[in-house]
Design a protein around this motif. Structure first.
Motif, PDB file in Angstrom:
ATOM      1  N   THR A 131       0.768  -1.379   0.104  1.00  0.00           N
ATOM      2  CA  THR A 131      -0.086  -0.108  -0.211  1.00  0.00           C
ATOM      3  C   THR A 131       0.887   1.355   0.124  1.00  0.00           C
ATOM      4  OG1 THR A 131       0.004   0.063   2.421  1.00  0.00           O
ATOM      5  CG2 THR A 131      -1.898  -1.141   1.288  1.00  0.00           C
ATOM      6  N   THR A 132       2.016   1.176   0.075  1.00  0.00           N
ATOM      7  CA  THR A 132       3.158   2.078   0.133  1.00  0.00           C
ATOM      8  C   THR A 132       4.242   1.955  -0.582  1.00  0.00           C
ATOM      9  OG1 THR A 132       2.248   2.982   2.464  1.00  0.00           O
ATOM     10  CG2 THR A 132       4.210   3.884   1.666  1.00  0.00           C
ATOM     11  N   ALA A 133       4.718   3.042  -1.296  1.00  0.00           N
ATOM     12  CA  ALA A 133       6.047   2.664  -2.175  1.00  0.00           C
ATOM     13  C   ALA A 133       6.820   4.081  -1.818  1.00  0.00           C
ATOM     14  CB  ALA A 133       5.759   2.686  -3.779  1.00  0.00           C
ATOM     15  N   THR A 134       7.971   3.587  -1.386  1.00  0.00           N
ATOM     16  CA  THR A 134       9.121   4.712  -0.998  1.00  0.00           C
ATOM     17  C   THR A 134      10.273   4.566  -1.755  1.00  0.00           C
ATOM     18  OG1 THR A 134       8.285   4.530   1.377  1.00  0.00           O
ATOM     19  CG2 THR A 134      10.466   5.630   0.980  1.00  0.00           C
ATOM     20  N   ILE A 135      10.792   5.437  -2.555  1.00  0.00           N
ATOM     21  CA  ILE A 135      11.984   5.559  -3.294  1.00  0.00           C
ATOM     22  C   ILE A 135      12.578   6.722  -2.719  1.00  0.00           C
ATOM     23  CG2 ILE A 135      13.048   5.657  -5.505  1.00  0.00           C
ATOM     24  CD1 ILE A 135      10.567   4.277  -6.651  1.00  0.00           C
ATOM     25  N   GLY A 136      13.754   6.773  -2.186  1.00  0.00           N
ATOM     26  CA  GLY A 136      14.501   8.051  -1.657  1.00  0.00           C
ATOM     27  C   GLY A 136      13.608   9.008  -0.758  1.00  0.00           C
ATOM     28  N   ALA A 137      13.448  10.297  -1.034  1.00  0.00           N
ATOM     29  CA  ALA A 137      12.768  11.098  -0.338  1.00  0.00           C
ATOM     30  C   ALA A 137      11.147  11.014  -0.846  1.00  0.00           C
ATOM     31  CB  ALA A 137      13.078  12.632  -0.593  1.00  0.00           C
ATOM     32  N   LEU A 138      10.978  10.053  -1.762  1.00  0.00           N
ATOM     33  CA  LEU A 138       9.557  10.249  -2.258  1.00  0.00           C
ATOM     34  C   LEU A 138       8.658   8.845  -1.550  1.00  0.00           C
ATOM     35  CD1 LEU A 138       9.684  10.605  -6.079  1.00  0.00           C
ATOM     36  CD2 LEU A 138       9.562  12.264  -4.583  1.00  0.00           C
ATOM     37  N   ARG A 139       7.472   9.350  -1.140  1.00  0.00           N
ATOM     38  CA  ARG A 139       6.716   8.312  -0.780  1.00  0.00           C
ATOM     39  C   ARG A 139       5.217   8.478  -1.227  1.00  0.00           C
ATOM     40  NH1 ARG A 139       3.292   8.412   4.026  1.00  0.00           N
ATOM     41  NH2 ARG A 139       4.345  10.341   4.552  1.00  0.00           N
ATOM     42  N   VAL A 140       4.707   7.348  -1.782  1.00  0.00           N
ATOM     43  CA  VAL A 140       3.417   7.190  -2.319  1.00  0.00           C
ATOM     44  C   VAL A 140       2.366   6.301  -1.619  1.00  0.00           C
ATOM     45  CG1 VAL A 140       2.142   6.526  -4.472  1.00  0.00           C
ATOM     46  CG2 VAL A 140       4.431   7.761  -4.615  1.00  0.00           C
ATOM     47  N   ASP A 141       1.238   7.091  -0.961  1.00  0.00           N
ATOM     48  CA  ASP A 141       0.331   6.139  -0.399  1.00  0.00           C
ATOM     49  C   ASP A 141      -0.659   5.718  -1.341  1.00  0.00           C
ATOM     50  OD1 ASP A 141      -1.803   5.121   1.112  1.00  0.00           O
ATOM     51  OD2 ASP A 141      -1.414   6.691   2.833  1.00  0.00           O
ATOM     52  N   LEU A 142      -0.310   4.437  -1.696  1.00  0.00           N
ATOM     53  CA  LEU A 142      -1.423   3.964  -2.974  1.00  0.00           C
ATOM     54  C   LEU A 142      -2.803   4.066  -2.577  1.00  0.00           C
ATOM     55  CD1 LEU A 142       1.294   1.249  -4.038  1.00  0.00           C
ATOM     56  CD2 LEU A 142       0.668   3.499  -5.176  1.00  0.00           C
ATOM     57  N   ALA A 143      -2.911   3.609  -1.215  1.00  0.00           N
ATOM     58  CA  ALA A 143      -4.248   3.404  -0.811  1.00  0.00           C
ATOM     59  C   ALA A 143      -5.069   4.667  -0.721  1.00  0.00           C
ATOM     60  CB  ALA A 143      -4.357   2.627   0.560  1.00  0.00           C
ATOM     61  N   ALA A 144      -4.192   5.596  -0.064  1.00  0.00           N
ATOM     62  CA  ALA A 144      -4.973   7.106  -0.084  1.00  0.00           C
ATOM     63  C   ALA A 144      -4.845   7.948  -1.227  1.00  0.00           C
ATOM     64  CB  ALA A 144      -4.599   7.841   1.223  1.00  0.00           C
ATOM     65  N   ARG A 145      -4.045   7.689  -2.204  1.00  0.00           N
ATOM     66  CA  ARG A 145      -3.744   8.263  -3.479  1.00  0.00           C
ATOM     67  C   ARG A 145      -2.958   9.620  -3.180  1.00  0.00           C
ATOM     68  NH1 ARG A 145      -6.207   6.120  -8.287  1.00  0.00           N
ATOM     69  NH2 ARG A 145      -6.347   8.497  -8.988  1.00  0.00           N
ATOM     70  N   LEU A 146      -2.042   9.539  -2.087  1.00  0.00           N
ATOM     71  CA  LEU A 146      -1.177  10.575  -1.798  1.00  0.00           C
ATOM     72  C   LEU A 146       0.213  10.604  -2.168  1.00  0.00           C
ATOM     73  CD1 LEU A 146      -3.233  11.393   1.504  1.00  0.00           C
ATOM     74  CD2 LEU A 146      -3.453  12.527  -0.680  1.00  0.00           C
ATOM     75  N   VAL A 147       0.966  11.754  -2.480  1.00  0.00           N
ATOM     76  CA  VAL A 147       2.280  11.687  -2.935  1.00  0.00           C
ATOM     77  C   VAL A 147       3.002  12.502  -1.926  1.00  0.00           C
ATOM     78  CG1 VAL A 147       3.820  11.884  -4.624  1.00  0.00           C
ATOM     79  CG2 VAL A 147       1.552  10.987  -5.063  1.00  0.00           C
ATOM     80  N   TYR A 148       4.102  12.237  -1.465  1.00  0.00           N
ATOM     81  CA  TYR A 148       4.806  13.034  -0.494  1.00  0.00           C
ATOM     82  C   TYR A 148       6.263  13.078  -1.209  1.00  0.00           C
ATOM     83  CZ  TYR A 148       0.940  12.140   2.739  1.00  0.00           C
ATOM     84  OH  TYR A 148      -0.403  12.149   3.048  1.00  0.00           O
ATOM     85  N   ARG A 149       6.843  14.479  -0.852  1.00  0.00           N
ATOM     86  CA  ARG A 149       8.317  14.518  -1.235  1.00  0.00           C
ATOM     87  C   ARG A 149       8.886  15.063   0.148  1.00  0.00           C
ATOM     88  NH1 ARG A 149      10.528  19.219  -4.790  1.00  0.00           N
ATOM     89  NH2 ARG A 149      12.635  19.486  -4.076  1.00  0.00           N
TER      90      ARG A 149
END
Length: 230
Positions: A131-149
């Protein structure tokens, strides 16, 4: 790496390249099998499925593209194709047919090993249940459809988000322009490369520290894009 941890099948008719690959990979602890032609490679892959195939596109008996298509009828592990510098259309065709990556001759063993590690990590990555993908400083909450840097929320348009998620599902793999256009916009727009350039540029401005020197969304010149993995 532990000895004999992964089995690699090389399908390559040029003896110097085959020797170079076998010696280099054996030194890294891989178990290596060799085939000098397409039919032989297909038989060997079927008899003892390897963890990864290195496939030359120029073979004496079969076109490498045909070998790839026949492999992909049943083989799900990574395939890395080898191609000559003037075979850009062949690279794209191979990637669209299921290759995970490509290397252009001549190549360095360090680059090959890095591509192999990436392809095998992708093959064993946790599937759609994540449900969450993290690559370096990027984080994507796939369940909530939110993207964080860097823990700050980033607003992506619906199409930008769909493009990013498509790349996340195939992180580390070269994705052709045609594949991305088909997945995000549909088959009717599979030739509209300018769509991609505009959207990729916008995503880089939002996700990269330096859009001119992207760390995450990498360009494979003339072929497509790759989402980097740590």
């Amino acid at each position: 790496m532990q000895a004999n941890s992964h089995h690699i099948l090389i399908i390559e008719d040029e003896q110097p390249i085959r020797r170079f690959l076998k010696a280099s990979l054996s030194n890294e602890g891989y178990r290596v099998s060799e085939a000098v032609a397409g039919e032989e490679g297909l038989r060997m892959a079927s008899a003892q499925p390897p963890d990864l195939v290195i496939l030359d596109l120029g073979l004496p008996d079969l076109d490498g593209q045909d070998v790839l298509k026949r492999l992909r009828e049943w083989y799900t592990s990574p395939v890395i194709v080898l191609s000559a510098r003037d075979q850009e259309t062949q690279k794209i065709k191979a990637l669209d047919s299921g290759a995970d990556d490509y290397l252009t001759k001549p190549f360095g063993i360090g680059e090959l090993l890095a591509r192999m590690r990436t392809a095998m990590r992708h093959a064993h990555r946790v599937g759609p249940e994540a449900t969450t993908a993290t690559i370096g400083a990027l984080r994507v909450d796939l369940a909530a459809r939110l993207v964080y840097r860097s823990d700050k929320e980033v607003h992506l348009t619906p199409l930008e988000y769909k493009l990013l998620v498509t790349m996340i599902k195939h992180a580390g793999k070269v994705l052709t322009h045609r594949f991305l256009l088909r997945e995000v916009w549909g088959p009717q727009d599979s030739q509209e490369n300018h769509y991609l350039r505009v959207f990729i540029a916008s995503m880089r401005r939002k996700l990269e520290d330096d859009p001119a020197r992207p760390r995450y969304i990498l360009t494979e010149q003339g072929v497509g894009y790759r989402l980097a993995v740590e």
